[in-house]
Design a protein around this motif. Structure first.
Motif, PDB file in Angstrom:
ATOM      1  N   LEU A  63      39.346  27.376  14.604  1.00  0.00           N
ATOM      2  CA  LEU A  63      39.793  28.214  15.617  1.00  0.00           C
ATOM      3  C   LEU A  63      38.600  29.216  16.051  1.00  0.00           C
ATOM      4  O   LEU A  63      38.468  29.544  17.297  1.00  0.00           O
ATOM      5  CB  LEU A  63      41.078  28.840  15.516  1.00  0.00           C
ATOM      6  N   LYS A  69      42.034  25.132   9.282  1.00  0.00           N
ATOM      7  CA  LYS A  69      42.629  25.585  10.678  1.00  0.00           C
ATOM      8  C   LYS A  69      42.154  26.960  11.561  1.00  0.00           C
ATOM      9  O   LYS A  69      41.545  26.935  12.698  1.00  0.00           O
ATOM     10  CB  LYS A  69      44.111  25.432  11.050  1.00  0.00           C
ATOM     11  N   LEU A  70      42.199  27.954  10.556  1.00  0.00           N
ATOM     12  CA  LEU A  70      41.722  29.168  10.960  1.00  0.00           C
ATOM     13  C   LEU A  70      40.354  29.458  11.286  1.00  0.00           C
ATOM     14  O   LEU A  70      39.619  29.730  12.440  1.00  0.00           O
ATOM     15  CB  LEU A  70      42.151  30.271  10.223  1.00  0.00           C
ATOM     16  N   THR A 119      36.753  26.224  25.423  1.00  0.00           N
ATOM     17  CA  THR A 119      38.168  26.003  24.869  1.00  0.00           C
ATOM     18  C   THR A 119      38.409  24.467  24.210  1.00  0.00           C
ATOM     19  O   THR A 119      38.823  24.532  23.083  1.00  0.00           O
ATOM     20  CB  THR A 119      39.247  26.404  25.645  1.00  0.00           C
ATOM     21  N   VAL A 169      42.988  31.335  21.692  1.00  0.00           N
ATOM     22  CA  VAL A 169      43.035  30.318  22.854  1.00  0.00           C
ATOM     23  C   VAL A 169      43.095  31.399  23.881  1.00  0.00           C
ATOM     24  O   VAL A 169      42.315  30.993  25.149  1.00  0.00           O
ATOM     25  CB  VAL A 169      44.100  29.235  22.786  1.00  0.00           C
ATOM     26  N   TYR A 229      46.728  31.108  16.911  1.00  0.00           N
ATOM     27  CA  TYR A 229      46.409  30.124  17.826  1.00  0.00           C
ATOM     28  C   TYR A 229      46.243  30.779  19.482  1.00  0.00           C
ATOM     29  O   TYR A 229      45.368  30.548  20.105  1.00  0.00           O
ATOM     30  CB  TYR A 229      47.327  28.878  17.510  1.00  0.00           C
ATOM     31  N   THR A 230      47.504  31.444  19.811  1.00  0.00           N
ATOM     32  CA  THR A 230      47.846  31.852  20.919  1.00  0.00           C
ATOM     33  C   THR A 230      46.883  32.782  21.568  1.00  0.00           C
ATOM     34  O   THR A 230      46.228  32.821  22.649  1.00  0.00           O
ATOM     35  CB  THR A 230      49.205  32.258  21.081  1.00  0.00           C
ATOM     36  N   LEU A 267      39.343  23.343  20.420  1.00  0.00           N
ATOM     37  CA  LEU A 267      40.650  22.712  20.112  1.00  0.00           C
ATOM     38  C   LEU A 267      40.047  21.050  19.616  1.00  0.00           C
ATOM     39  O   LEU A 267      41.016  20.613  18.611  1.00  0.00           O
ATOM     40  CB  LEU A 267      41.605  22.385  21.586  1.00  0.00           C
ATOM     41  N   PHE A 295      50.092  31.254  11.850  1.00  0.00           N
ATOM     42  CA  PHE A 295      49.223  30.212  12.796  1.00  0.00           C
ATOM     43  C   PHE A 295      49.425  30.079  14.331  1.00  0.00           C
ATOM     44  O   PHE A 295      48.376  30.169  15.170  1.00  0.00           O
ATOM     45  CB  PHE A 295      49.041  29.045  12.108  1.00  0.00           C
ATOM     46  N   ASP A 296      50.722  30.069  14.437  1.00  0.00           N
ATOM     47  CA  ASP A 296      50.861  29.864  15.933  1.00  0.00           C
ATOM     48  C   ASP A 296      50.645  31.228  16.828  1.00  0.00           C
ATOM     49  O   ASP A 296      49.885  31.123  17.638  1.00  0.00           O
ATOM     50  CB  ASP A 296      52.358  29.761  16.361  1.00  0.00           C
ATOM     51  N   LEU A 335      39.411  21.828  16.007  1.00  0.00           N
ATOM     52  CA  LEU A 335      40.562  21.910  15.189  1.00  0.00           C
ATOM     53  C   LEU A 335      41.232  20.694  14.830  1.00  0.00           C
ATOM     54  O   LEU A 335      41.482  20.567  13.615  1.00  0.00           O
ATOM     55  CB  LEU A 335      41.392  23.034  16.027  1.00  0.00           C
TER      56      LEU A 335
END
Length: 189
Positions: A61, A57-58, A29, A13, A9-10, A33, A5-6, A36
């Motif tokens: 995003l 969460k995905l 953005t 974003v 996310y990176t 967020l 996920f991180d 999210l």
């Protein structure tokens, strides 16, 4: 070591920060967020599994990433981008299909079918039932005014009133805790 996920996310974003138009004062953005955060909160109140939370969460995003390619049909564009990207991260076709369903559930008028779709749809418009409604509405007005120079504040207020009257929340949490404030915001308009 960053989680899957991180890493996603990176990447998302980073794309939003570099490719979303500065003219999108609301669909920024920060909005992604916010959605999210609210999706995670509503999901927690709804009692989803860890796996379902990951998918929610995905979807949150990616739900508006299609704006990098323009305003028209941005949900479908979001789905195309999400599908390509999530395959690269090893997300299964079944899970990608669920995520795409959640993204499409944010399309106005909303018509979510599954609980996961209802959570993401409510997270996207959660602001309607908050004390921060005016600040969010002002950002959206600025964005719409950029797209339509003739849009007046009174015309915008009518659009907002009509939208609030036609909107309803889908999750038990938002029905219980957001609907009342939404109607107070309608009175304010």
């Amino acid at each position: 070591m960053p989680s899957k996920f991180d890493k996603i996310y990176t990447e998302v974003v980073g794309i939003l920060n570099t490719k979303i138009s500065e003219d999108l004062s609301y669909h920024s953005t920060a909005h992604t967020l916010y959605v999210l955060d609210k999706a995670m909160y509503i999901a927690e109140k709804t009692g989803v599994t860890k796996k379902e939370l990951f998918l929610i969460k995905l979807a949150a995003l990616y739900h508006d990433i299609g704006f990098i390619n323009g305003i028209e049909n941005h949900e479908k564009e979001s789905c195309k981008i999400a599908k390509r990207s999530l395959k690269k991260f090893g997300i299964s076709k079944t899970d990608i299909d669920k995520i795409l369903g959640m993204i499409m559930a944010t399309q106005i008028p909303q018509s979510p079918k599954t609980m996961l779709e209802k959570i993401v749809a409510d997270a996207d418009l959660e602001y309607l039932g908050t004390k921060n409604f005016k600040a969010f509405a002002d950002l959206l007005f600025k964005e719409k005014k950029f797209q339509d120079k003739k849009l007046t504040r009174s015309a915008w207020n009518k659009i907002q009133k009509d939208f609030i009257l036609s909107h309803h929340y889908h999750t038990a949490y938002c029905k219980r805790y957001k609907a009342f404030r939404k109607m107070r915001n309608l009175e304010m308009l």
